[in-house]
Scaffold this motif. Structure first.
Motif, PDB file in Angstrom:
ATOM      1  N   LYS A   2       0.814  -1.213   0.000  1.00  0.00           N
ATOM      2  CA  LYS A   2       0.000   0.000   0.000  1.00  0.00           C
ATOM      3  C   LYS A   2       0.849   1.266   0.000  1.00  0.00           C
ATOM      4  O   LYS A   2       0.331   2.354  -0.231  1.00  0.00           O
ATOM      5  N   ALA A  31       3.257   3.056  -3.997  1.00  0.00           N
ATOM      6  CA  ALA A  31       3.027   4.243  -4.840  1.00  0.00           C
ATOM      7  C   ALA A  31       4.048   5.335  -4.534  1.00  0.00           C
ATOM      8  O   ALA A  31       4.290   6.214  -5.367  1.00  0.00           O
ATOM      9  N   SER A  47      -2.591  12.739  -8.684  1.00  0.00           N
ATOM     10  CA  SER A  47      -1.729  12.018  -7.732  1.00  0.00           C
ATOM     11  C   SER A  47      -2.506  11.515  -6.525  1.00  0.00           C
ATOM     12  O   SER A  47      -2.000  11.484  -5.404  1.00  0.00           O
ATOM     13  N   GLU A  48      -3.744  11.112  -6.779  1.00  0.00           N
ATOM     14  CA  GLU A  48      -4.608  10.652  -5.676  1.00  0.00           C
ATOM     15  C   GLU A  48      -4.021   9.427  -4.968  1.00  0.00           C
ATOM     16  O   GLU A  48      -4.136   9.283  -3.744  1.00  0.00           O
ATOM     17  N   GLY A  49      -3.392   8.522  -5.756  1.00  0.00           N
ATOM     18  CA  GLY A  49      -2.785   7.329  -5.163  1.00  0.00           C
ATOM     19  C   GLY A  49      -1.656   7.678  -4.213  1.00  0.00           C
ATOM     20  O   GLY A  49      -1.528   7.101  -3.133  1.00  0.00           O
ATOM     21  N   ALA A  89      -1.644   7.077  -0.206  1.00  0.00           N
ATOM     22  CA  ALA A  89      -0.556   6.280   0.369  1.00  0.00           C
ATOM     23  C   ALA A  89       0.195   7.069   1.443  1.00  0.00           C
ATOM     24  O   ALA A  89       0.588   6.521   2.476  1.00  0.00           O
TER      25      ALA A  89
END
Length: 262
Positions: free
Chosen positions: A49, A52, A141-143, A147
């Motif tokens: 998780k 990223a 850049s939501e991931g 993270a």
């Protein structure tokens, strides 16, 4: 003639013993393959998780190698059983070749995992600065944002080296919508909207995340490396048994053919 029969019976008994040994090895081999497959999937699904935030694909690549090796082991285990039970030389050759491929895959996974540990800290520091700090809350850049928040809450940390990284380097906190904030809300001991306005140790975590995530990833790299090298050692036993069994099968049936001719 009696000596010939005695030698033939002795060879037949040796062949039977090797067959049993190869079948036992195949059962253990299949079980280990299922375990390796499960480990690879587990690492990929539940332990990545924070991937990223990494610039390198080495960590997930190691997990994928374990998955591929596990699938091949589960399939080829049945080929090995068929080759041993039927004393089929073609099956034994196929089995040997795939054992060799798996041996190489496991060695590669082990080496990658151990080599990556040596460059982990430097890569993490640069990677976290360029992703976690620079791309936090950026469009697309939501991931990375998710993270980062998960990382800071899970490890009770803030920033890369410390909480000051956010105000010093992050565009979102220097000139963006959160320029009045000290750090993300995920840095707060008790997260809530706007909670990171105050930088007091009673309000936000002051320790950085670098040491925590390095220790975390290093642990799983060690597991991947240990499994890879252990499986490679098991493969050596399998390769040796298969070669011996093939050689005995070849000799035994060649003698039977000669006996039939005479």
């Amino acid at each position: 003639m009696a000596e010939y029969k005695s030698a033939k019976e002795k060879k037949s008994n040796t062949l039977g013993c090797l067959k049993v040994l190869l079948l036992i090895f195949n059962f253990l081999f299949w079980c280990s393959g299922a375990a390796v497959l499960w480990l690879g999937i587990w690492i990929l699904q539940t332990k990545t998780k924070y991937v990223a935030l990494l610039n390198s694909a080495t960590y997930p690549a190691c997990a994928w190698i374990l998955i591929v090796a596990g699938v091949i082991i589960c399939i080829i285990g049945f080929v090995g059983c068929c080759g041993a039970i039927r004393e089929n030389k073609t099956c034994l050759i196929v089995y040997f070749v795939f054992l060799l491929i798996i041996f190489l895959l496991e060695i590669i996974a082990g080496i990658l995992a151990y080599v990556y540990q040596d460059q982990l800290r430097g890569e993490l520091k640069g990677g976290l600065n360029s992703t976690m700090i620079m791309q936090y809350m950026a469009k697309g850049s939501e991931g990375i944002t998710g993270a980062t928040d998960t990382l800071q809450q899970d490890f009770r940390c803030c920033g890369v080296l410390n909480w000051r990284d956010w105000k010093a380097s992050s565009p979102y906190f220097k000139t963006g919508l959160a320029k009045n904030m000290t750090a993300p809300n995920s840095c707060c001991i008790s997260p809530s909207d706007g909670c990171a306005v105050r930088d007091h140790p009673s309000n936000i975590y002051h320790v950085g995340c670098l040491d925590a995530i390095e220790s975390y990833i290093r642990t799983y790299l060690f597991i991947i490396g240990a499994v890879g090298i252990s499986m490679a050692c098991l493969m050596i036993l399998g390769l040796f048994c298969t070669l011996c069994f093939y050689h005995l099968v070849d000799e035994y049936y060649n003698e039977i053919e000669k006996e039939g001719v005479h």
